[in-house]
Scaffold this active site. Sequence first.
Site, mmCIF file in Angstrom:
data_model
loop_
_atom_site.group_PDB
_atom_site.id
_atom_site.type_symbol
_atom_site.label_atom_id
_atom_site.label_comp_id
_atom_site.label_asym_id
_atom_site.label_seq_id
_atom_site.Cartn_x
_atom_site.Cartn_y
_atom_site.Cartn_z
ATOM 1 N N HIS A 179 0.859 -1.199 0.000
ATOM 2 C CA HIS A 179 0.000 0.000 0.000
ATOM 3 C C HIS A 179 0.890 1.242 0.000
ATOM 4 O O HIS A 179 1.706 1.397 -0.881
ATOM 5 C CB HIS A 179 -0.952 -0.081 1.204
ATOM 6 C CG HIS A 179 -2.057 0.918 1.263
ATOM 7 N ND1 HIS A 179 -2.436 1.704 0.217
ATOM 8 C CD2 HIS A 179 -2.886 1.246 2.296
ATOM 9 C CE1 HIS A 179 -3.456 2.476 0.590
ATOM 10 N NE2 HIS A 179 -3.748 2.222 1.847
ATOM 11 N N HIS A 197 -2.300 -2.460 -9.534
ATOM 12 C CA HIS A 197 -3.287 -1.807 -8.665
ATOM 13 C C HIS A 197 -4.543 -2.660 -8.619
ATOM 14 O O HIS A 197 -4.915 -3.283 -9.609
ATOM 15 C CB HIS A 197 -3.634 -0.405 -9.208
ATOM 16 C CG HIS A 197 -4.262 0.481 -8.192
ATOM 17 N ND1 HIS A 197 -5.606 0.431 -7.912
ATOM 18 C CD2 HIS A 197 -3.732 1.392 -7.349
ATOM 19 C CE1 HIS A 197 -5.876 1.307 -6.958
ATOM 20 N NE2 HIS A 197 -4.762 1.904 -6.597
ATOM 21 N N ASP A 215 2.684 5.433 -6.738
ATOM 22 C CA ASP A 215 3.947 5.356 -5.981
ATOM 23 C C ASP A 215 5.174 5.278 -6.865
ATOM 24 O O ASP A 215 6.298 5.390 -6.370
ATOM 25 C CB ASP A 215 3.902 4.120 -5.069
ATOM 26 C CG ASP A 215 2.848 4.290 -3.995
ATOM 27 O OD1 ASP A 215 1.888 3.510 -3.975
ATOM 28 O OD2 ASP A 215 2.972 5.249 -3.215
HETATM 29 C C1 SDX Z 1 -1.430 2.093 -3.379
HETATM 30 O O1 SDX Z 1 -6.148 0.692 -3.139
HETATM 31 C C2 SDX Z 1 -5.653 1.832 -3.454
HETATM 32 O O2 SDX Z 1 -6.341 2.696 -4.003
HETATM 33 C C3 SDX Z 1 -4.212 2.027 -3.053
HETATM 34 C C4 SDX Z 1 -3.595 3.356 -3.480
HETATM 35 C C5 SDX Z 1 -4.204 4.524 -2.770
HETATM 36 O O3 SDX Z 1 -4.079 5.638 -3.283
HETATM 37 O O4 SDX Z 1 -4.703 4.337 -1.626
HETATM 38 O O5 SDX Z 1 -3.741 3.527 -4.871
HETATM 39 C C6 SDX Z 1 -2.095 3.383 -3.133
HETATM 40 O O6 SDX Z 1 -1.371 1.286 -2.492
HETATM 41 C C7 SDX Z 1 -0.902 1.781 -4.756
HETATM 42 C C8 SDX Z 1 -0.317 0.332 -4.868
HETATM 43 C C9 SDX Z 1 1.097 0.388 -4.335
HETATM 44 N N1 SDX Z 1 1.655 -0.998 -4.228
HETATM 45 C C10 SDX Z 1 2.633 -1.410 -5.051
HETATM 46 O O7 SDX Z 1 3.107 -0.762 -5.975
HETATM 47 C C11 SDX Z 1 3.181 -2.783 -4.685
HETATM 48 C C12 SDX Z 1 3.289 -3.634 -5.950
HETATM 49 N N2 SDX Z 1 1.949 -3.938 -6.435
HETATM 50 C C13 SDX Z 1 1.348 -5.185 -6.019
HETATM 51 O O8 SDX Z 1 1.702 -5.679 -4.791
HETATM 52 C C14 SDX Z 1 -0.128 -5.315 -6.426
HETATM 53 O O9 SDX Z 1 -0.226 -4.858 -7.706
HETATM 54 C C15 SDX Z 1 -1.177 -4.623 -5.583
HETATM 55 C C16 SDX Z 1 -1.077 -5.001 -4.150
HETATM 56 C C17 SDX Z 1 -1.063 -3.137 -5.706
HETATM 57 C C18 SDX Z 1 -2.542 -5.055 -6.109
HETATM 58 O O10 SDX Z 1 -2.655 -6.395 -5.852
HETATM 59 P P1 SDX Z 1 -4.022 -7.193 -6.229
HETATM 60 O O11 SDX Z 1 -5.058 -6.317 -6.766
HETATM 61 O O12 SDX Z 1 -4.371 -8.042 -5.063
HETATM 62 O O13 SDX Z 1 -3.575 -8.003 -7.462
HETATM 63 P P2 SDX Z 1 -2.907 -9.402 -7.338
HETATM 64 O O14 SDX Z 1 -1.888 -9.386 -6.262
HETATM 65 O O15 SDX Z 1 -3.986 -10.413 -7.296
HETATM 66 O O16 SDX Z 1 -2.115 -9.457 -8.728
HETATM 67 C C19 SDX Z 1 -2.770 -9.921 -9.883
HETATM 68 C C20 SDX Z 1 -1.669 -10.646 -10.648
HETATM 69 C C21 SDX Z 1 -0.939 -11.679 -9.789
HETATM 70 O O17 SDX Z 1 -0.483 -12.706 -10.678
HETATM 71 P P3 SDX Z 1 -1.381 -14.086 -10.752
HETATM 72 O O18 SDX Z 1 -1.477 -14.646 -9.347
HETATM 73 O O19 SDX Z 1 -2.736 -13.653 -11.292
HETATM 74 O O20 SDX Z 1 -0.616 -14.952 -11.681
HETATM 75 O O21 SDX Z 1 -0.652 -9.688 -11.033
HETATM 76 C C22 SDX Z 1 0.571 -10.018 -10.425
HETATM 77 C C23 SDX Z 1 0.270 -10.952 -9.275
HETATM 78 O O22 SDX Z 1 1.370 -11.824 -9.031
HETATM 79 N N3 SDX Z 1 1.139 -8.754 -9.956
HETATM 80 C C24 SDX Z 1 2.404 -8.390 -10.084
HETATM 81 C C25 SDX Z 1 2.482 -7.100 -9.546
HETATM 82 N N4 SDX Z 1 1.279 -6.737 -9.092
HETATM 83 C C26 SDX Z 1 0.445 -7.767 -9.339
HETATM 84 N N5 SDX Z 1 3.469 -9.026 -10.604
HETATM 85 C C27 SDX Z 1 4.644 -8.348 -10.575
HETATM 86 N N6 SDX Z 1 4.799 -7.098 -10.078
HETATM 87 C C28 SDX Z 1 3.742 -6.451 -9.554
HETATM 88 N N7 SDX Z 1 3.887 -5.231 -9.058
#
Ligand code: SDX
Length: 431
Positions: A268, A309, A367
Amino acid sequence: MPDKSDSKATLIIEGGPTLELPIHQGTIGPDVIDISQLTPNGRFTFDPGFVSTASCESQITFIDGGKGVLLHRGYPIEQLAKHSSHLETCYLLIYGELPTKAQKADFEYTISRHTMVHEQLSTFYSGFRRDAHPMAILCGVVGALSAFYHDSLDISDEKHREIAAFRLIAKMPTLAAMSYKFSIGQPFMYPRNDLSYAENFLFMMFGNPCEDYQVNPVLARAMDRIFLLHADHEQNASTSAVRLTGSSGANPFACIAAGIAALWGPSHGGANEAVLEMLEEIGDESRIDEFVAKAKNKNDPFRLMGFGHRVYKNFDPRAKVMKETADEVLKELGLENDPLLKIAKRLEAIALEDDYFVQKKLYPNVDFYSGIILKAIGIPTSMFTVIFAVGRTVGWIAHWHEMHSAPYKIGRPRQLYTGHPSRDYQSIDKR
Ligand code: SDX
């Protein structure tokens, strides 16, 4: 709540009743299915991570993840970032309309006169180790604010809720700067009423009692825009934490402390700090492919920080503005060739062409570029999520205020239980 009265979802449960579930329609965005009939009929929905769950009704912010749209009270974030300021956006988020000239001047005056904190709070910091993470300090200090403001804790009183909002919006920059000064062993700087919100923050961060400190107006504008871009984002994890905490009747300072704690996680708000650490670990454009491969490897927990996201399956509109701001700030500082910015831009270009990221709709989020701007301004990486918390405070308090402005229930989700059925206690000699 506006309703599509003749619209219902029919749920046929094998061996159980057929339920006609009302469908509610919002102003824009997906309709919602009202499932309140499920529990009286002995069932729950199951939605880990609340991927498909609307937890509340709100009128503050709207996100269309497929189109990369973010509206605050109907105004697109791109227009607010270009024409508004963080404090004007704070007014909009709390009161629902852009202020008139007089309302804006009055709000800015009120906030500026609440920026000082109780002198006793200064000694509170001395209980922490100097090397404590600033988010740990902020969590503790904000939670402790309720010990100082007994005069405004009646959450049923709209005026009390308003003064708590003023105090939190005004004091977060002061508390944040104090966390930084404490960590580097420098004296705290008192806020100045003649400076704007962002100027004041930079003054308290980088000024010292031994000499005058002039805030660079370009950096102040960038800082204000960073606060604005982080102001609110619908029902994200930390805002949901604030709403859930507030639903028990907890005081606003405790609720915001809960939001700060939830924001800290690297998935997050902690992602901005993690992005910088990742870019520094990559170190050179020649290693980008190695890290992209790691991010795609299911057996490797590494994720490309700043990408992906829960809601945006298109560009995060804030990331686009943040990228423009990064270019402006680095140009102003003569850092156009900043190696980390070059790695970030190359990484973004590679990821946006890579099938894995394209298929999974993983785009840069808010971010990805914010850390580059903050680093260029001279803010240490450990303070990045603190900056996010300062910006997001208005969103947290606006949602908290909105929840308390209408009837609400304490948040109490249920579960799918897969543990042991009932069994008798075994004495220790029989185990
Ligand atoms: C913020 O919610 C909000 O609005 C948050 C925010 C706000 O203003 O409040 O926008 C701020 O928190 C932005 C997000 C910051 N976090 C990151 O940058 C960390 C990296 N991102 C991930 O951890 C992830 O993308 C999340 C946590 C942001 C979202 O995760 P989800 O929606 O639960 O998606 P997921 O984990 O189910 O991913 C879907 C697929 C997965 O692969 P499969 O299991 O389907 O094979 O995408 C892959 C994930 O492995 N994936 C990534 C990835 N993000 C998702 N693979 C590599 N790198 C990534 N960054």
